[in-house]
Design an enzyme around this catalytic site. Structure first.
Site, PDB file in Angstrom:
ATOM      1  N   CYS A  45       0.787  -1.237   0.000  1.00  0.00           N
ATOM      2  CA  CYS A  45       0.000   0.000   0.000  1.00  0.00           C
ATOM      3  C   CYS A  45       0.818   1.285   0.000  1.00  0.00           C
ATOM      4  O   CYS A  45       0.689   2.080  -0.927  1.00  0.00           O
ATOM      5  CB  CYS A  45      -0.956  -0.003   1.187  1.00  0.00           C
ATOM      6  SG  CYS A  45      -2.236  -1.244   0.983  1.00  0.00           S
TER       7      CYS A  45
HETATM    8  N1  LIG Z   1      -3.341  -5.242   1.012  1.00  0.00           N
HETATM    9  C1  LIG Z   1      -3.699  -4.267   1.827  1.00  0.00           C
HETATM   10  O1  LIG Z   1      -3.262  -4.174   2.981  1.00  0.00           O
HETATM   11  C2  LIG Z   1      -4.683  -3.223   1.363  1.00  0.00           C
HETATM   12  C3  LIG Z   1      -5.250  -2.366   2.297  1.00  0.00           C
HETATM   13  C4  LIG Z   1      -6.168  -1.414   1.878  1.00  0.00           C
HETATM   14  C5  LIG Z   1      -6.473  -1.313   0.522  1.00  0.00           C
HETATM   15  N2  LIG Z   1      -5.862  -2.144  -0.380  1.00  0.00           N
HETATM   16  C6  LIG Z   1      -6.253  -2.024  -1.792  1.00  0.00           C
HETATM   17  O2  LIG Z   1      -7.205  -3.051  -2.071  1.00  0.00           O
HETATM   18  C7  LIG Z   1      -7.048  -3.541  -3.410  1.00  0.00           C
HETATM   19  C8  LIG Z   1      -6.790  -5.034  -3.376  1.00  0.00           C
HETATM   20  O3  LIG Z   1      -5.571  -5.253  -2.691  1.00  0.00           O
HETATM   21  P1  LIG Z   1      -5.083  -6.713  -2.268  1.00  0.00           P
HETATM   22  O4  LIG Z   1      -3.798  -6.535  -1.564  1.00  0.00           O
HETATM   23  O5  LIG Z   1      -6.189  -7.423  -1.611  1.00  0.00           O
HETATM   24  O6  LIG Z   1      -4.838  -7.344  -3.751  1.00  0.00           O
HETATM   25  P2  LIG Z   1      -4.391  -8.800  -4.177  1.00  0.00           P
HETATM   26  O7  LIG Z   1      -3.553  -8.632  -5.381  1.00  0.00           O
HETATM   27  O8  LIG Z   1      -3.862  -9.542  -2.978  1.00  0.00           O
HETATM   28  O9  LIG Z   1      -5.764  -9.523  -4.588  1.00  0.00           O
HETATM   29  C9  LIG Z   1      -6.497  -9.182  -5.716  1.00  0.00           C
HETATM   30  C10 LIG Z   1      -7.275 -10.428  -6.175  1.00  0.00           C
HETATM   31  O10 LIG Z   1      -8.150 -10.067  -7.238  1.00  0.00           O
HETATM   32  C11 LIG Z   1      -8.240 -11.181  -8.133  1.00  0.00           C
HETATM   33  N3  LIG Z   1      -8.795 -10.740  -9.416  1.00  0.00           N
HETATM   34  C12 LIG Z   1      -8.224  -9.980 -10.380  1.00  0.00           C
HETATM   35  N4  LIG Z   1      -9.091  -9.775 -11.384  1.00  0.00           N
HETATM   36  C13 LIG Z   1     -10.242 -10.408 -11.058  1.00  0.00           C
HETATM   37  C14 LIG Z   1     -11.516 -10.546 -11.676  1.00  0.00           C
HETATM   38  N5  LIG Z   1     -11.794  -9.999 -12.854  1.00  0.00           N
HETATM   39  N6  LIG Z   1     -12.450 -11.266 -11.039  1.00  0.00           N
HETATM   40  C15 LIG Z   1     -12.198 -11.850  -9.837  1.00  0.00           C
HETATM   41  N7  LIG Z   1     -11.038 -11.738  -9.209  1.00  0.00           N
HETATM   42  C16 LIG Z   1     -10.060 -11.029  -9.791  1.00  0.00           C
HETATM   43  C17 LIG Z   1      -6.825 -11.702  -8.159  1.00  0.00           C
HETATM   44  O11 LIG Z   1      -6.750 -13.030  -8.639  1.00  0.00           O
HETATM   45  C18 LIG Z   1      -6.401 -11.565  -6.696  1.00  0.00           C
HETATM   46  O12 LIG Z   1      -6.698 -12.741  -5.974  1.00  0.00           O
HETATM   47  C19 LIG Z   1      -5.922  -2.715  -4.020  1.00  0.00           C
HETATM   48  O13 LIG Z   1      -6.458  -1.618  -4.679  1.00  0.00           O
HETATM   49  C20 LIG Z   1      -5.135  -2.252  -2.804  1.00  0.00           C
HETATM   50  O14 LIG Z   1      -4.434  -1.055  -3.062  1.00  0.00           O
HETATM   51  C21 LIG Z   1      -5.003  -3.108   0.013  1.00  0.00           C
END
Ligand SMILES: NC(=O)c1ccc[n+]([C@@H]2O[C@H](COP(=O)([O-])OP(=O)(O)OC[C@H]3O[C@@H](n4cnc5c(N)ncnc54)[C@H](O)[C@@H]3O)[C@@H](O)[C@H]2O)c1
Length: 421
Positions: free
Chosen positions: A264
């Site tokens: 992040c």
């Molecule tokens: N990781 C954190 O601590 C955190 C905290 C707050 C906000 N965020 C934000 O949240 C969002 C997600 O982050 P994350 O770390 O969970 O991401 P991640 O990469 O761990 O997970 C994303 C998931 O989405 C799936 N995906 C992609 N395209 C898809 C589709 N068309 N249909 C279904 N699934 C699909 C992927 O296979 C993956 O499993 C980002 O924008 C990130 O900036 C993350």
């Protein structure tokens, strides 16, 4: 409520699991079949404390699928939690958001009732209003605000403590353009006692970016102070304690070290800078926070060279590869620039991390991965890159330790030096 969560990464799976724990019926959708299978077996594809227990205890209320249609058609709300990775120029890549919104909208076209779409992924201000909304209307043939609800609901959880963070938030931010969407989300979050702030779509997005870049700046600020403290033998942690007692400042995020990593802060800082540039605005404070953070892990290397000037042929141990303790996430981990620099110097690297070795191995198969932390101690020098609890149990006597995270026990080492102390 019946909830669909699209994207089962850290945010999506934690969101889905916690909503199931709160009594809602949740379907998690992911294109990754392996993740789907694991979730349905009650095994989280990521390491997050308490997640497995929640999945197992609520298996009658949470399931996973790769089929967007069946999930969305049988739910009332869809949370979009797909990744928004960085492009080369730091701006965010909206490919996954675009795909998901089009998929969702196409399914909503067939639905003859109101449905709420919530963007939970982190997207730069203006994205939901100017990118998601038109796509949703175009591909669903429906009018946002009347036929379909749209909201932006940023997530503030911290990896490692994601479950308690989700269940015990400081605040809920709801960006919305219509009262039905706001009311639906308020209903969903009514069990939480924290303040709920309702804004427009873009302000909700900006609150997320402003919060993360502020925290990143706070870390870089204390690292800069720590670098100065080291010259005079001032204890930077004592300085942080003194500053932190001021309620306007607060003690959190004032532990100096080798900087922030993770999925992040670096990404959000880069995205805000790219967005500022696109809008022809300067963001000098954020730029400086990034510059301090880029240099901070390399300071550890400079300190190491003070004790071992010729690193070629030496074996250097690294304790900790995850970007912080209690997670297996190595995205932007400070261990990465350290490993890159050591490899350039021609060193042999022995590494250990309780959770992050499988992920790190994929990036750097040439390291020697130890099965215990003790094995790392036989190196010519040891670098501490992540503050895992189990590293406090080691006997550092007789060793050379360069510490990036202030591990008190390591001060017993024969040669000990901290990055800011
Ligand atoms: N990781 C954190 O601590 C955190 C905290 C707050 C906000 N965020 C934000 O949240 C969002 C997600 O982050 P994350 O770390 O969970 O991401 P991640 O990469 O761990 O997970 C994303 C998931 O989405 C799936 N995906 C992609 N395209 C898809 C589709 N068309 N249909 C279904 N699934 C699909 C992927 O296979 C993956 O499993 C980002 O924008 C990130 O900036 C993350």
């Amino acid at each position: 409520m019946r909830i669909t969560v699209i994207g089962t990464g850290y945010v999506g799976l934690v969101t889905g699991a916690c909503f199931a724990k709160l009594g809602h019926t949740v379907t998690c959708v992911d294109i990754d079949e392996e993740k789907v299978r694991k979730i349905n077996d009650g095994i989280p594809p990521i390491y997050e404390e308490g997640l497995e227990e929640i999945l197992k205890a609520n298996k009658n209320r949470i399931k996973a699928t790769a089929d967007h249609r069946s999930a969305i058609m049988s739910s009332d709300v869809t949370f979009i939690c797909v990744g928004t990775p960085s492009r080369k120029d730091g701006s965010i890549d909206l490919t996954f958001i675009k795909e998901t919104v089009i998929q969702t909208a196409t399914i909503l076209k067939e639905m003859n009732r109101w449905h709420l779409v919530v963007v939970k992924s982190t997207v730069v201000p203006g994205t939901t209003q100017n990118f998601v909304l038109p796509l949703l209307e175009q591909h669903s043939g429906k009018h946002v605000g009347t036929d379909v609800g749209l909201a932006m609901n940023p997530e503030f959880l911290k990896e490692g403590v994601a479950i308690p963070d989700f269940l015990n938030p400081d605040r809920i931010v709801i960006g919305s353009t219509d009262s039905k969407s706001t009311a639906t989300l308020k209903e969903l979050y009514k069990v939480f006692t924290c303040p709920i702030l309702v804004t427009n779509l873009s302000a909700a997005e900006m609150i997320k970016y402003a919060s993360n870049t502020f925290l990143a700046t706070k870390i870089s600020f204390i690292n800069e102070i720590g670098n100065l403290c080291k010259h005079l033998g001032i204890d930077t942690y004592q300085v942080a304690d003194g500053m932190g007692l001021d309620r306007r400042i607060g003690r959190a995020f004032l532990d100096s070290g080798i900087g922030y990593g993770g999925s992040c802060f670096p990404k959000d800082v880069n995205a805000l800078l790219a967005w500022a540039k696109k809008n022809k605005e300067n963001a000098r404070i954020t730029e400086s926070a990034r510059a301090v953070n880029n240099d901070q892990p390399l300071r550890l290397l400079r300190l190491l060279k003070k004790h071992i000037p010729k690193l070629r042929g030496k074996t250097i141990g690294i304790l900790g590869l995850a970007f912080k303790p209690n997670t297996d996430d190595i995205r932007e981990s400070r261990a990465i620039p350290i490993v890159q620099a050591l490899l350039k110097e021609g060193t042999t690297i022995k590494a250990y991390d309780p959770q992050a070795m499988p992920a790190f191995k994929k990036l750097y198969p040439q390291l020697t991965y130890c099965s215990t932390a003790e094995e790392v101690l036989s190196s010519d020098a040891i670098l501490i890159a992540t503050l895992w609890e189990e590293f406090t149990m080691l006997d550092y006597r007789g060793k050379t330790v360069i510490d990036g995270r202030r591990l008190e026990q390591a001060k017993n080492a024969q040669t000990y030096e901290g990055v800011c102390w």
